[in-house]
Scaffold this active site. Structure first.
Site, PDB file in Angstrom:
ATOM      1  N   GLY A   1       0.694  -1.214   0.074  1.00  0.00           N
ATOM      2  CA  GLY A   1       0.094   0.215  -0.033  1.00  0.00           C
ATOM      3  C   GLY A   1       0.896   1.267   0.003  1.00  0.00           C
ATOM      4  O   GLY A   1       2.129   1.276   0.397  1.00  0.00           O
ATOM      5  N   CYS A   2       0.423   2.343  -0.512  1.00  0.00           N
ATOM      6  CA  CYS A   2       0.995   3.588  -0.634  1.00  0.00           C
ATOM      7  C   CYS A   2       1.564   4.255   0.794  1.00  0.00           C
ATOM      8  O   CYS A   2       2.560   4.455   1.125  1.00  0.00           O
ATOM      9  CB  CYS A   2       0.382   4.655  -1.265  1.00  0.00           C
ATOM     10  SG  CYS A   2      -1.523   4.908  -0.534  1.00  0.00           S
ATOM     11  N   TYR A   3       0.505   4.079   1.816  1.00  0.00           N
ATOM     12  CA  TYR A   3       0.948   4.499   3.181  1.00  0.00           C
ATOM     13  C   TYR A   3       1.957   3.650   3.949  1.00  0.00           C
ATOM     14  O   TYR A   3       3.070   3.944   4.472  1.00  0.00           O
ATOM     15  CB  TYR A   3      -0.195   4.784   3.971  1.00  0.00           C
ATOM     16  CG  TYR A   3      -1.173   5.849   3.929  1.00  0.00           C
ATOM     17  CD1 TYR A   3      -0.590   7.063   3.905  1.00  0.00           C
ATOM     18  CD2 TYR A   3      -2.551   5.610   3.535  1.00  0.00           C
ATOM     19  CE1 TYR A   3      -1.632   8.296   3.937  1.00  0.00           C
ATOM     20  CE2 TYR A   3      -3.391   6.680   3.368  1.00  0.00           C
ATOM     21  CZ  TYR A   3      -2.939   8.079   3.573  1.00  0.00           C
ATOM     22  OH  TYR A   3      -3.794   9.066   3.259  1.00  0.00           O
TER      23      TYR A   3
END
Lengths: 342, 342, 342, 342
Positions: free
Chosen positions: B145-147
């Site tokens: 995921g990006c986070y």
């Protein structure tokens, strides 16, 4: 009642905002306006949104110019307020929107601002415990910093009710007007649009001791604060994410109840219904504070998020609110809880 | 070497970004492109920035259409990847940019995603300890995921070196493309411009267990994570402010040294010189990670701040980087550390 | 072939953009970088997005520093290029991204720039009739202004085909990077975010005579230009709305056909399919020009709208494209038609 | 005097803005609020900036709900106002913020809106010649479109004084709130931030016949209009660049004098001092119109630029202004010329 008001530093963002609000204040008559390097210019060239004052000429910031008013707002660079204030009579209400008189501990001032401490004035955050009593009838008001306003209102109830341990971790995003109107490369539109960036990281931001002062007073014990400010691509607004470790056995219902109780009668602090989160757009141009609380049970932390307009409740609106109290006017006169959105 | 690549979900933001990167990848030939409700449309109407593919028609997302490629990128809504993947042969490299195969613990998956767990694939974050080894030669990749990308790279070195206690407090700001291209009222430009707002507060964001998984692996013990995401008025970028209590006696020099050592040979992770802080604009469109560290001695906390482009290093760039490793290509092929700024 | 390149003025927006492109140019080796008041600083502090050059130190802009390169890009304030250029040998390719050598008529120069005319160099807009021939083998290139690039490519085909009367009315919106990196109050993020404003109204913008020069050449007769530039709240991009009265009996099909023919073989000019309109986001960071045409029959006007990235095709990309032609390299080397969106 | 007001369509942008203004109107009491698909929800969830109305529940838009008010504002999709209005008594002041009753020529309506014409109501632009007389005492008001407001006030004086030829070329930029609150992909924040794009090009925008109607009335002869609207990356504001060929021998002084005379006594129209240009930020949230004029002698054209807030003067502020006139209240009651800036 007609209150005659002067504004020193009318060409900057804080000065412009206090004028915007005062133009809508039914008891106020706007008197002298002063500027620094902009003295001699008409206000319309510097603050084109203030149409009714467009033809007003900025004067030099001197005691003579500021004399003869009931209230003087100081929107000056840090460190310049004391010299001006001491030339104004004790019967004039002086409202300092700079930092000079906010801190009680001279050592804090000297460490963070690098100059001798000028003193401490009654603190203009009425919603804190004892806040209104300190302001009633005063002739000197230290307007809080924008970040301390957002953070103190977010965490003081939890601290006061001992729902959290005395160690706060805070990350806040501010619109660029908080950095003022002096042109600097990193504040250019080309640089800030589309970008988030931190600054003053690691406990060095000047608003940190002010937060510690407020939260420690609320908690009745020293509170440590880890504060990271960030610059957001928007002109106005602060979103403060404030967290602290939950005390043993604290429940979400207790947290919410503490905030409902703390702010039940506050005209400007609005605890949102459960499930709804603050957004800075909703308070744009208003004196409102939007709050929401959560308990993260897995991480064992209370999270309180507040949104304010840094120029309104965070500076000029808070200043007018405190002025109203000091003068015995209804506290909300000339102020609104209604944001300009979208 | 010519690698023939298909992209399922080519009309969304992740699909568009992976195509943008693949168009500049010297070893790749772009094959089938599929869409959901957009099947039948030309790509130029949906992704007008991808001029060389403007005339390509989106096909249905079926096993037949995706067959006959060396690599298939899946940019599908959560929960749809497994059904597609199992129809693709074991000799095809499948790179899932969705969440389906990231988590190791089925209970975490079920709690946060509300559906049965599909399994766990090699995790596409090469910069984590053991990251590259897990990817070499693999035929299945779960793109992080990006986070979790921004946060894990920021905190893993401190966790691995035991410089912090295992309790992280993280606040991150993301550009709106992280929320995808499906039109929803709160994602309208009118709503997001000029506004910061949180969402998924209180430990409920789906990326939380993924961060815990990565940081716990780095620390060798369970790490708790308090994570608050916020939506920022910008199209791209993540700025993650990551803090944890400093271990006893830890110095700023030790912290910096740990990061210098961890990332000395990393092509995409750039520890900034002291005094310089990350800004998302500097990594716009690039696969770079900008990092800076600080020790707040008064608050006793380590603060690490990372900036990435959520669509590039946070999704499609990370996916291509992992594909390169899996295929035995030079890891940086088709990727850049150079942002498009201002 | 390895071309050794120096950039004078590497700390500004044009200098930064040409470096961004040159870093991806396979035939280029980046040599000396110079700055004005920033000489002595490392580039990483000024252009943090250019990671591979982060450690490079800016030198003074002198003939000695710039000597020994095959190509020198000048990204200097208007009026400073001539003095530098005359110290560089005739065998060095000098590419001026300033205005100094764009205009043919000394009277135009003197009226709009207020200084003596330095001369006229081959004009770096290959897509104009005769554009490439003028650049082949040249050692001096005057890179067009950003607005003239967008406007000339939009209107030249209509002028050349005599589809319109020789009176153009143009309104263009530019991102703020077009105004440069020198901090000025009206360019602050606080001022530009959320605001559109015009400037240089009434025929006084310096790019006006350049547009007249280009369109008159295309039309074979004098063309008058009413040009109004506006500042838009975005970092990059120009959207030019260009209109002229349609000639008698001109049809929409004729207009479209003229543009299809004019740009059929152009690698960077992309006439969009009917019904699709340009958006600056789609060309962000690319060298592409997106165009669309319409005939308003009721008003009797042709409308052509172009979108470019002011820093790429409008400045540094156009400069690299012209350099390629001058050096005999494939014209698109190091350049892309793919924007970074969203 | 207490005026009891209902708002139909309170969940959209026009409805929200009229409520924002009415909350500050001293003679107004806010009655029923209705919504379409949002009926049954509390207003606080849809319009979080309207704190004083946060607990109000939206009702269905029916004649029963709207009965019993002195004034009913209609903020409904085009084509729905007539059916509602005819159920409201002739003694109720109905203020339609949609397009249904703006056009006098049924053929124009049918061509641009594709449905039968519902009729024509007094037009709510008091600053046009005869504008106030048409509104005094009326029970039906057609609020102008946002673009026609900006354009008509910009060009009517030049047309009325015969300073220009009857062919206008107009390019206007609008904030995204002008496109409403219904979520559509091209209005996502990810799409509009950082981007300028045109729409409705070539004479097809529905506001075109309304501009022609107003300017032709001012000129006393048919005026042709070439109008190109563009979408700008900001939530609010219109900047209209309006040009027309100058009549023979017309001087800049004559043009300025015509505007000074036309707007000398207008409370909301502010002709800026020479040298100062409008910016939409300066009118944000206000009912002000900022204007500036220029004569481009070389191109032979008059350029008039206006800035308004599309939701305030362009929709809801204009609506309240006209309501005040119709009711015999002071025209500026509840309205302000002061923008919220920066």
């Amino acid at each position: 009642m007609t209150v005659r008001v002067a504004v020193a530093g009318a060409s900057g963002y804080a000065g412009g905002e206090v004028l915007r609000l005062l133009l809508g204040h039914p008891e106020v008559e706007i008197g002298a306006l002063t500027g620094g390097s902009n003295a001699g210019q008409v206000l319309g060239a510097l603050q084109p949104h203030l149409v009714p004052l467009a033809g007003r000429v900025l004067q030099e910031t001197t005691a003579e110019v500021l004399a003869g008013h009931d209230v003087v707002f100081l929107a000056l660079p840090h460190g310049q307020s004391a010299a001006v204030a001491e030339q104004l009579g004790d019967d004039v209400l002086v409202v300092d929107m700079g930092a000079d008189f906010r801190l009680k501990n001279p050592a804090d001032w000297e460490r963070f601002y690098g100059s001798p401490h000028a003193g401490t004035w009654p603190y203009g955050l009425p919603e804190l415990p004892g806040g209104r009593a300190a302001l009633a009838g005063t002739k000197r008001i230290a307007v809080p910093g924008c970040y301390p306003t957002a953070v103190s209102l977010a965490l003081a109830p939890a601290c006061a009710a001992a729902l959290v341990e005395p160690e706060a971790v805070i990350v806040a995003a501010s619109g660029t007007s908080g950095a003022g109107k002096s042109p600097k490369p990193h504040l250019l539109g080309s640089e800030v649009m589309g970008s988030m960036s931190p600054y003053g990281v690691g406990g060095v931001h000047r608003h940190t001791p002010e937060m510690i002062q407020n939260l420690s007073a609320a908690a009745g014990e020293p509170v440590s604060v880890s504060f990271t400010p960030t610059l957001a691509p928007m002109p106005r607004g602060i979103l403060a994410t404030c967290t602290a470790k939950a005390g043993p056995g604290v429940t979400a219902a207790e947290v919410r109840a503490a905030y409902e109780k703390a702010y039940a009668d506050e005209p400007f602090v609005h605890l949102l219904p459960e499930g709804q989160w603050p957004a800075t757009a909703a308070v744009f141009g208003s004196n409102a504070v939007h709050l929401q609380v959560a308990l993260d049970e897995a991480a064992g932390r209370v999270i309180v998020i507040s949104a304010i307009d840094n120029l309104t409740k965070g500076t000029a609106g808070g200043a007018v609110q405190s002025m109203n109290i000091a003068l015995g006017l209804p506290e909300a006169t000339g102020l609104s809880t209604i944001g300009v959105a979208p």
